[in-house]
Design an enzyme around this catalytic site. Structure first.
Site, mmCIF file in Angstrom:
data_model
loop_
_atom_site.group_PDB
_atom_site.id
_atom_site.type_symbol
_atom_site.label_atom_id
_atom_site.label_comp_id
_atom_site.label_asym_id
_atom_site.label_seq_id
_atom_site.Cartn_x
_atom_site.Cartn_y
_atom_site.Cartn_z
ATOM 1 N N ARG A 40 53.669 51.369 85.494
ATOM 2 C CA ARG A 40 54.891 50.623 85.200
ATOM 3 C C ARG A 40 54.941 49.270 85.909
ATOM 4 N NH1 ARG A 40 56.933 55.878 86.527
ATOM 5 N NH2 ARG A 40 57.178 57.122 84.652
ATOM 6 N N VAL A 41 53.989 49.017 86.799
ATOM 7 C CA VAL A 41 53.992 47.770 87.561
ATOM 8 C C VAL A 41 52.694 47.006 87.397
ATOM 9 C CG1 VAL A 41 54.157 46.758 89.869
ATOM 10 C CG2 VAL A 41 55.594 48.702 89.263
#
Length: 528
Positions: free
Chosen positions: A373-374
């Site tokens: 997600r990053v």
């Protein structure tokens, strides 16, 4: 006795008595108040203690024989204590004393290259630690305003991760899968790849078998990874209290280096065992069980641990700590209590499939169920350019491959997608303990996305990849430096690299069958 001798003796005694009288007058007797409790009972990993009315939560208590415990249940009449040592020698009625402090651990550069337990006892036979500074194992996570966005990639050396599921410095990426699917191998490969990258590593083994830990230590030693690694170990026969404090102690070590402005990679292997040890202690201490018999605060147990991994801003040193927690699933059940807890806490997960592992596709990363997600924001531009459509093409290939198993007739476009997908899968396979450099990965991915591998037989893919990597040496030094930095690849440089790859891969190219006919032949052969 002569008079002179007698006088000298009298004077000596007189001086002595005067000195004693002065000393007696200087001494002011006082009473020291000391709380002393008594052991009521001792069982598997816990003790019940009477007394000590002023003891605080998580205070360190001392038992006979230099055995310590943590005050965990503070009740009106008694204290439930988590034992941190060999409690078999304790008996009811033994004295217990307060220490007035919480559990802490020595920190410093002397820890690098050492193997210790959570109580800072050395396990490598290299003598005692010489660190002077100590830090509490339980510390508050950095404040939001002290953090900085994750913008720098942490290279693992694995193509499938760096290209499709990238990890950034300061990120928390969960590694999950069934038993014996290669979870620890991915984490160890990530540690091995940090050599000469100015990243310190902390490996925390929680309740692992001695043989497994010995194998990991041998791997780290063989690749000279101890030069930048700290190893913390609790074995399967250690008290569950040591399993409970191990990840917190390892995190404090990582935080010390992070606060010095350094980048840290920490591996928790594994938090499933940590949760089980905590459940054991909680049930023995009569705490009410909840879902799957875990106590209600099991989410807080792991969230307060993983929230300490972050990327600090420049005002706080600019260091980072990247966490790779490992958990074990049962029968591929990702929706169990502990897996769902950790999925919601972390910034993505790497899921390892037992079916891929059984097929020999290693690392057995299920790209469809894995996500970062990053890391995409931290991924270098060169990676994004050469692997932008790779994940979609691989997902389409897996769908078509499943469809083709039913004996369906496929059109030429679908056959070409299957042929290309098989090369993607082959390129993403990688041997254990052999991380690849950034330049080597980008060259392989560039050849893959431009279809240079599509006409090469699958059996020759390993040799073709090795030849492509060796061809790097023929490129101009300026291009090699750009590849190592993963900077944007200019069109002129891209053409030079593709020309080199075309010449290097020419001997491996199959010219006897057209790509479509060959793919059709392979599908028909698979269908019998």
């Amino acid at each position: 006795m002569t008079p002179s001798v007698d006088n000298n003796l009298k004077q000596s005694y007189q001086h002595l008595f005067e000195h004693l009288e002065q000393s007696r007058q200087r001494v002011q007797p006082s009473f020291v108040l000391q709380e002393i409790g008594t052991v009521k009972s001792v069982s598997a990993g816990i003790a019940i203690v009477h007394g000590l009315p002023s003891a605080g939560f998580e205070e360190l208590l001392r038992f006979p024989g230099d055995i310590y415990g943590i005050a965990f249940n503070i009740d009106e009449q008694e204290i439930g204590v988590i034992m941190l040592g060999d409690y078999s020698q304790l008996n009811a009625g033994d004295e217990v004393k307060r220490t007035g402090r919480v559990v802490d651990i020595p920190v410093g550069a002397d820890l690098i290259g050492r193997v210790i337990d959570p109580l800072s006892r050395t396990l490598d036979g290299k003598g005692k630690l010489t660190c002077k500074q100590r830090m509490a194992i339980e510390r508050p996570a950095p404040e939001i305003m002290a953090r900085s966005p994750v913008t720098e990639p942490l290279q693992t050396g694995l193509k499938v991760l760096d290209a499709l599921i990238p990890i950034g410095k300061g990120q928390r990426e969960l590694i999950m899968g069934d038993r014996q699917t290669g979870k620890t191998s991915i984490a160890i490969d990530a540690i091995l790849n940090q050599k000469d990258k100015n990243v310190l590593c902390v490996y925390c083994a929680i309740g692992q078998k001695s043989a497994s830990v010995a194998k990991i230590l041998a791997t780290l030693k063989h690749h000279n990874a101890f030069e930048y690694t700290v190893v913390m170990v609790t074995e399967g026969n250690d008290p569950p209290g040591l399993d409970y404090i191990a990840p917190y102690a390892a995190t404090s070590i990582g935080e010390y280096f992070m606060e010095q402005g350094k980048d840290v990679l920490i591996v928790y292997d594994d938090l499933t065992q940590h949760a089980r040890s905590y459940r054991e202690l909680s049930l023995l201490l009569r705490r009410p069980p909840g879902r799957e018999a875990f106590p209600g605060d099991i989410f807080y147990l792991h969230s307060r641990l993983l929230e300490r991994s972050t990327h600090l801003n420049e005002a706080h040193g600019g260091g980072s700590m990247t966490a790779l927690p490992i958990i074990e699933t049962e029968e591929q059940n990702m929706s169990a209590y502990i897996p769902t807890n950790l999925i919601s806490i972390t910034d993505g997960q790497i899921y390892l499939s037992p079916s891929l592992f059984s097929l020999g596709i290693l690392p057995a990363v299920d790209v469809g169920k894995s996500v970062s997600r990053v890391g995409g924001k931290a991924q270098r531009s060169a990676y994004r350019k050469v692997s932008g459509a790779l994940k979609l093409a691989y997902a389409q290939f897996e769908e078509l491959e499943t469809f083709a198993r039913f004996g369906a007739r496929l059109d030429a476009s679908s056959l070409q997608s299957i042929e290309h997908g098989q090369r993607i899968r082959s390129c993403l396979k990688q041997a254990e303990s052999s991380p690849q450099s950034v330049a080597a990965q980008i060259v392989i991915l560039l050849a893959l996305t431009n279809g240079l591998f599509d006409s090469i037989d699958l059996a020759a893919m390993d040799s073709a990849q090795s030849a492509a990597i060796e061809g790097l040496t023929s490129l101009p030094q300026s291009i090699i430096e750009k590849l190592e930095q993963a900077e944007t690849i200019e069109e002129h440089d891209k053409h030079i690299i593709l020309d080199m790859l075309s010449q290097t891969l020419k001997p491996f190219t199959e010219s006897t069958l057209r790509t479509g006919d060959k793919a059709q032949f392979m599908v028909e052969e698979a269908n019998g």
